[in-house]
Structures are given as C-alpha cells and as structure tokens.
Scaffold this active site. Structure first.
Site, mmCIF file in Angstrom:
data_model
loop_
_atom_site.group_PDB
_atom_site.id
_atom_site.type_symbol
_atom_site.label_atom_id
_atom_site.label_comp_id
_atom_site.label_asym_id
_atom_site.label_seq_id
_atom_site.Cartn_x
_atom_site.Cartn_y
_atom_site.Cartn_z
ATOM 1 N N CYS A 2 17.499 22.231 -19.407
ATOM 2 C CA CYS A 2 17.984 20.689 -19.965
ATOM 3 C C CYS A 2 16.760 20.041 -20.386
ATOM 4 O O CYS A 2 16.877 18.594 -20.784
ATOM 5 C CB CYS A 2 18.630 20.138 -18.759
ATOM 6 N N ASN A 3 15.695 20.413 -19.996
ATOM 7 C CA ASN A 3 14.267 19.659 -20.164
ATOM 8 C C ASN A 3 13.752 20.045 -21.661
ATOM 9 O O ASN A 3 13.403 21.018 -22.112
ATOM 10 C CB ASN A 3 13.452 19.982 -19.393
#
Ligand SMILES: *Cc1c(COP(=O)(O)O)cnc(C)c1O
Length: 477
Positions: free
Chosen positions: A399-400
C-alpha cells in the site's frame, strides 16, 4: 553449536549457539508448530509453552493490584512492575540513567503518542519526514504534522542531516524510520539518529528521531546506547509471541518534548482542582510517571517478566538468534535465487540481496514467482497452495507508494493509474500493467529450523519450477 538432520540425510550445523538443541526446543516448547511450517514471524512469532506455564504459575501464586495502596500486594505489584521496566531497558541496552521506558499497548500506540505530543509542543505544530521503507504506523503520522510532511529516501535523509547544523531554528522536526523494513527485511542506517542528535544539540534545536524497531527487535539485538534515537517504539509480542504489549523508550534529554495534556481518568493526576483551589499535588519527576496514565496493563507487564526469563533460558541472547536466523536466511536466499526453468529463465524475483551482511539485511525475503514464459504467478495463489501443504507464508499487498517504486519498480505514472483504477491494497488485483501489486513474504524466527527451509524450497521446486515445456492452452492466455 547444535546439529540437526535436514531430513535428507544431510547434517548441517546451526550457528545459533542456543543452550538447547533446536529440535528439542521445537518439540517441547512449540507443539503447535508440529504440523506447520510457520514462516510469518514478522506478523507474529509463536510463544513458548513454558512462558505461558510460568506466567500462569505466577498468576496463581500472587495477587496483583492495579492501584497503589498500602497493601503488601499493591507494593509487590509496583516493585515487580518497576523491576520489569528496568529489565526491559537492559534488554535494549538502554542505560536507565539516560533512557526511560513507558509501557503502551503496541508499537502503533507508541508512535502515535510521540506524534500527538509533538503536535502540542509548539503552536505551529511540527515538520515531519518519514522514510519510504516505513509501514503504515509511521506513514499515518503525517496526518498530525501541521508543518508538512515528506516521504524521503536515504539520500534525502543524508542531505537533510548535513544541512541541519547550518539552519536557523524553526518549528520542531521529526524524522521517523524503521530499523528494519517489515516488508523486505532491509536494515536502515541507524547512525542517522546519532547524527541528528549531534546537529540538534549544536544548534539547540527541537529536532528528533523516532525509530520504529518493531520488526528489527524480533530477530536482532537493539543497541540504544550506541544508536541513541530520541524515541524508540517496539512490541514485545514480536519478540516473545506474548504478552500483547509495546514500549516507547525515550531518551531522557528529549523528554521535554513529551508534555501531555493532563486528563483525569483514574490514573496519576498532577493537578487536582478542589472546589476552586487549583492544587498541584505532586511534581512527577520520571518520564514514565508523567506519560503512563490510566490503568496500565499490569498483568501483561508481569507476563513480560516470564517472557524475558523463558527467552533467555531457551535462546541465550538476541545475538544468538540473529546469527541463527541470518544463517538460515542466507541459505534460503541462495536456493531461491538459483532456481531456473528449463529455458534458464529465473523462477524467483527477490527484492533484496546482501543476505550475508546482517548490518544491512534481516531474515525476511520478499519475492514473486514467474513461470517460464515470464508471467507473474498471482501471489495469493502461491499463498493458498502453500497453506494447503501446511506452509504459512504471507502475500502482502503493497500500500506504500514508496515501496512500490523502490522494490517493485513501479513508475510514478503506474502508481497514479493504479490509484485511479483501484486501491493498491485491493487483493483482487495481483498485477496491474504487468507489474505485481505486492510480494510474497517469508520471515524467519528464533525457532525456524533447516527442515522448515527445506520443505519450503521443495514446495517451490515441485510446484513452480518447470523442468520441461508445459502445454499452455490458448484459453489460458
Ligand atoms: C508489526 C510492526 C508494526 C506494528 O506493531 P503493532 O504493535 O501491531 O502496533 C509497526 N512497524 C513495524 C516495522 C512492524 O513490523
């Protein structure tokens, strides 16, 4: 030095130097691992049976009290709690004259506490920098940084630090980074903390470092004396499996930054208004007395005592665990990276190298698998098939955005398109524009054995290494 049969008639030596043979530790202490090849220690490591036995023995023979009173059991609880606090400081090589430790529910809580205090330190708020290898607990702090936030790479941190001592003092500044990435095991340059401290004291500035040690501490010794971060967050369940408790370790000379709004909630209260009279009851002197409020998890703190004791008896030290897991990770990396299909294309794309150097790399392997035609195998398929054979590894959706670009080679346009099309953490999409949206993660722990590694390797070889051309029907395309 203990020996172990790998199950293939090859006897390989461990380097761990554990007091007891690893096979015996596994049999006696982790009966639940008998049927499982558990390779998700970064998520959570299993607890030893004798830790739970010794804690329950403790609970059955003592009465612990949450509130301070003159009773003997209250005084004993307080003494045990303070002893455990000292023991925890010692475990992280933090001199109690220089550092204080407060108990919190988790690493995330510790990080949040620092952020909230810094937000209130200066009316302008604070400036925030976080490293791109950080996980969501650190990234989330940007919401509290009124003076702006920035996601930084190694070179940005170095450049920023080198400019610090020439800058005029501004609003408080915070740099946060993980000691080890929980995605790919990369260990970051902790000397940054020391450099920031030197620059800050030279200028008398409010510049602080926050180290997220949650992933690092599970398999390596933390040395706060040497590294000197201002604030360090860690979780004990990542080391011992139990209790569910975390710590924030604070360098005392940075403690002035952590002033907490006083709230009356049944815990320690400094200022007690008595019918118009504002009375300053006590001046709390220690950092933990000021910051730990309400009923802290006193039973968990008692359990921590048993955790330290059991861990020391089984493994000796974190240095032993570091040597043991480092050795296994190196062997696993070598085997995975050598796999080739019949047409000599690589089977595994591994996102880190350097598994021989423990200063740079922890025992976590992030990778993806390709078939002989170069198509990515969906990570969730691998996880599912492995699980069916009792192998617990984890597919992680990334998600980063920082990690997407650094590890998975995403370009900025791809990320923008991905965000527009779907959420990057959405598990239904294993690839987008022919790039994987996440990784498979193997993370090793103190009780991981060579047999675990061999079984995993065998599974990947049997399932994914193509020894000869396979028939690909048109409809599969
Ligand atoms: C596990 C982990 C966290 C979160 O820890 P909690 O105790 O669940 O809050 C944060 N950072 C890293 C690097 C981790 O590995």
């Amino acid at each position: 030095m203990t020996k172990c049969s790998t199950g293939k008639g090859i006897t390989t030596k461990y380097d761990g130097g554990y007091g007891t043979d690893l096979e015996t530790i596994r049999k006696n202490e982790y009966p639940l691992l008998k049927e499982t090849i558990y390779l998700d220690h970064t998520g959570k490591t299993p607890y030893a049976k004798s830790l739970i036995e010794s804690f329950s023995q403790d609970m059955m023979s003592n009465q612990f009290e949450n509130l301070q009173s003159m009773s003997l059991s209250s005084q004993q609880t307080t003494k045990r709690r303070e002893d455990v606090r000292l023991r925890a400081l010692e475990f992280f090589n933090a001199d109690p004259n220089e550092f204080d430790l407060i108990f919190v529910p988790s690493t995330t809580n510790a990080i949040k506490l620092v952020a909230e205090c810094l937000r209130d330190l200066d009316p302008r708020g604070f400036q925030y920098r976080y490293h791109m290898d950080s996980c969501s607990s650190i990234v989330g702090v940007r919401e509290l940084a009124n003076m702006g936030s920035q996601c930084v790479r190694d070179i940005d941190v170095d450049a920023w630090i080198s400019e610090l001592s020439s800058k005029q003092s501004g609003p408080p500044k915070l740099l946060a980074f993980p000691a080890q990435s929980n995605l790919n095991g990369r260990r970051l340059p902790v000397h940054w903390c020391k450099q920031i401290r030197a620059a800050a004291s030279e200028k008398g500035q409010n510049i602080f470092s926050l180290l997220d040690a949650a992933s690092f501490v599970s398999t390596a010794p933390l040395d706060l004396k040497e590294w000197a971060p201002d604030f360090t967050a860690a979780s004990f369940f990542k080391i011992f499996g139990f209790p569910d408790l975390g710590a924030l370790i604070i360098r005392k000379s940075a403690a002035q930054a952590l002033k907490r709004p006083k709230v009356i909630d049944g815990g320690p209260v400094d200022q007690v208004p008595v019918s118009g009279l504002h009375w300053d009851a006590t001046k709390k002197t220690s950092v933990h007395e000021r910051l730990e409020d309400g009923t802290i998890r006193f039973h968990s703190i008692i359990a921590l005592d048993a955790a330290f004791e059991t861990h020391r008896r089984l493994y000796g030290s974190m240095t032993n665990i570091s040597a043991h897991t480092g050795l296994l990770a190196k062997q696993l990396y070598r085997k995975l990276s050598l796999f080739r299909h019949f047409n000599s294309t690589k089977v595994c794309r591994i996102y880190q190298s350097g598994y021989g150097d423990r200063a740079l790399q922890g025992p976590i392997i992030a990778f993806n698998i390709k078939n002989s035609r170069g198509d990515w195998i969906p990570k969730t398929d691998v996880e599912r098939l492995a699980a069916a054979q009792g192998i617990r590894l984890r597919s992680v959706s990334v998600c980063n955005p920082g990690v997407l670009t650094s590890s998975l080679r995403w370009r900025k346009e791809d990320i923008r398109r991905q965000y527009a099309a779907t959420l990057p953490c959405d598990d239904r999409h294993n690839t987008l524009n022919e790039l994987p949206t996440g990784v498979l993660r193997i993370s090793l722990g103190a009780m991981t054995s060579l047999t675990d590694i061999d079984i995993l390797i065998q599974f990947i070889e049997d399932t994914y290494v193509e020894k000869a051309p396979r028939f690909f029907g048109r409809n599969l395309r």
